[in-house]
Design an enzyme around this catalytic site. Structure first.
Site, PDB file in Angstrom:
ATOM      1  N   ARG A 104       1.294  -0.770   0.176  1.00 56.16           N
ATOM      2  CA  ARG A 104       0.153  -0.170  -0.457  1.00 56.16           C
ATOM      3  C   ARG A 104       0.998   1.606  -0.087  1.00 56.16           C
ATOM      4  O   ARG A 104       1.393   1.130   0.476  1.00 56.16           O
ATOM      5  CB  ARG A 104      -1.200   0.317   1.184  1.00 56.16           C
ATOM      6  CG  ARG A 104      -2.105  -0.738   1.042  1.00 56.16           C
ATOM      7  CD  ARG A 104      -2.967  -0.865   2.329  1.00 56.16           C
ATOM      8  NE  ARG A 104      -3.046  -0.157   3.759  1.00 56.16           N
ATOM      9  CZ  ARG A 104      -2.977  -0.191   4.744  1.00 56.16           C
ATOM     10  NH1 ARG A 104      -4.611   0.381   4.141  1.00 56.16           N
ATOM     11  NH2 ARG A 104      -2.729   0.461   5.079  1.00 56.16           N
ATOM     12  N   THR A 108      -1.538   7.449  -0.411  1.00 61.66           N
ATOM     13  CA  THR A 108      -2.522   7.286  -1.118  1.00 61.66           C
ATOM     14  C   THR A 108      -3.137   6.320  -0.682  1.00 61.66           C
ATOM     15  O   THR A 108      -4.820   5.848  -0.869  1.00 61.66           O
ATOM     16  CB  THR A 108      -3.083   6.754  -2.690  1.00 61.66           C
ATOM     17  OG1 THR A 108      -2.306   5.832  -2.720  1.00 61.66           O
ATOM     18  CG2 THR A 108      -1.623   8.312  -2.676  1.00 61.66           C
ATOM     19  N   ASP A 200       0.135  -3.761  12.482  1.00 65.79           N
ATOM     20  CA  ASP A 200       0.688  -3.763  10.929  1.00 65.79           C
ATOM     21  C   ASP A 200       1.935  -5.443  10.524  1.00 65.79           C
ATOM     22  O   ASP A 200       2.456  -5.820  11.791  1.00 65.79           O
ATOM     23  CB  ASP A 200       2.177  -2.991  10.612  1.00 65.79           C
ATOM     24  CG  ASP A 200       2.677  -3.429   9.146  1.00 65.79           C
ATOM     25  OD1 ASP A 200       2.156  -4.150   8.857  1.00 65.79           O
ATOM     26  OD2 ASP A 200       2.102  -2.176   8.177  1.00 65.79           O
ATOM     27  N   ASP A 203       4.614  -6.237   9.300  1.00 61.85           N
ATOM     28  CA  ASP A 203       6.079  -5.758  10.602  1.00 61.85           C
ATOM     29  C   ASP A 203       5.723  -7.177  11.599  1.00 61.85           C
ATOM     30  O   ASP A 203       6.907  -7.653  11.958  1.00 61.85           O
ATOM     31  CB  ASP A 203       5.485  -4.741  10.826  1.00 61.85           C
ATOM     32  CG  ASP A 203       6.398  -3.401   9.301  1.00 61.85           C
ATOM     33  OD1 ASP A 203       6.793  -3.759   8.723  1.00 61.85           O
ATOM     34  OD2 ASP A 203       5.921  -2.691  10.140  1.00 61.85           O
TER      35      ASP A 203
END
Ligand code: PRP
Ligand code: URA
Length: 209
Positions: A104, A108, A200, A203
């Site tokens: 991603r 945006t 995340d 991560d």
């Protein structure tokens, strides 16, 4: 419209609560993503077609059922989807694996494609697209679009946690796709992260933060 199946099995919910905990370390996080994926795979494959075969036991002929046809393909969305693959292949060793690399854009939140490699016979297989997180749904929707370009007609999206926005996006863009999740969370925050979510996923699986 495809079905949305929310798996509320107690074992899944227990493991999910460990994933969500910010104090869960990389090793345990990775292991539990794998365990959840296996449990979800078990439920998500419930309607795969079977065919009858005769098996000779030491005593007699048993009428048995085996998975029919070319079986399935698993397509993880890189990176975090990789964490779901190993335990699924352990359950379905005949599954082939395709890879789609998407990240991603941090500003945006739109998905950017950087890799794609599919099994040559993927069009003949039931495809499970896997990614722990369905947030805006942009990555999932694009991944499904790419997979359809290979001629695939039978596709299931499998996510551990989904936001309502992500489910709505996939349903709008791909009304023919079933979605299987372990939880539907409240909302997205301003950075398009799922709240409460688990942070995340990439991560936390790979220890990159
Ligand atoms: C995460 C996640 C999904 C995507 C979901 O990947 O694993 O692929 O975001 O967000 P969306 O529904 O809004 O598209 P990310 O882009 O962080 O890449 P990574 O797995 O390489 O960390
Ligand atoms: N990607 C993640 O890994 N987590 C989120 O909450 C949203 C997108």
């Amino acid at each position: 419209m495809g079905n949305v199946l929310v798996l509320d099995h107690p074992l899944l919910q227990h493991k999910l609560s460990i994933l969500r905990d910010k104090n869960t370390g990389v090793k345990e996080f990775r292991e539990i993503v794998g365990e959840i994926s296996a449990l979800m795979c078990y439920e998500a494959t419930r309607n795969l077609p079977t065919e009858e075969v005769d098996v000779e036991t030491p005593l007699a002929i048993a009428k048995c059922k085996v998975l029919a046809g070319k079986k399935m393909a698993i397509v993880p969305i890189l990176r975090a989807g990789l964490g779901m693959v190993d335990t699924m292949i352990a359950l379905v060793p005949s599954a082939k694996v395709g890879h789609i690399g998407l990240y991603r854009d941090p500003d945006t939140h739109e998905p950017v494609k950087y890799y794609c490699k599919m099994p040559t016979d993927i069009a003949e297989r039931h495809v499970f697209v896997v990614d722990p997180m369905l947030a805006t749904g942009g990555s999932a929707s694009d991944a499904i679009t790419f997979i359809k370009e290979y001629g695939c007609k039978s596709i299931t999206m499998m996510n551990i946690i989904a936001a309502p926005e992500g489910i709505a996006k996939v349903q709008k863009d791909h009304p023919d796709i079933d979605i299987v999740v372990a939880a539907v969370d409240e909302k997205l925050n301003d950075h398009a992260y799922i709240v409460p979510g688990l942070g995340d996923a990439g991560d936390r699986i790979f220890g990159t933060k």
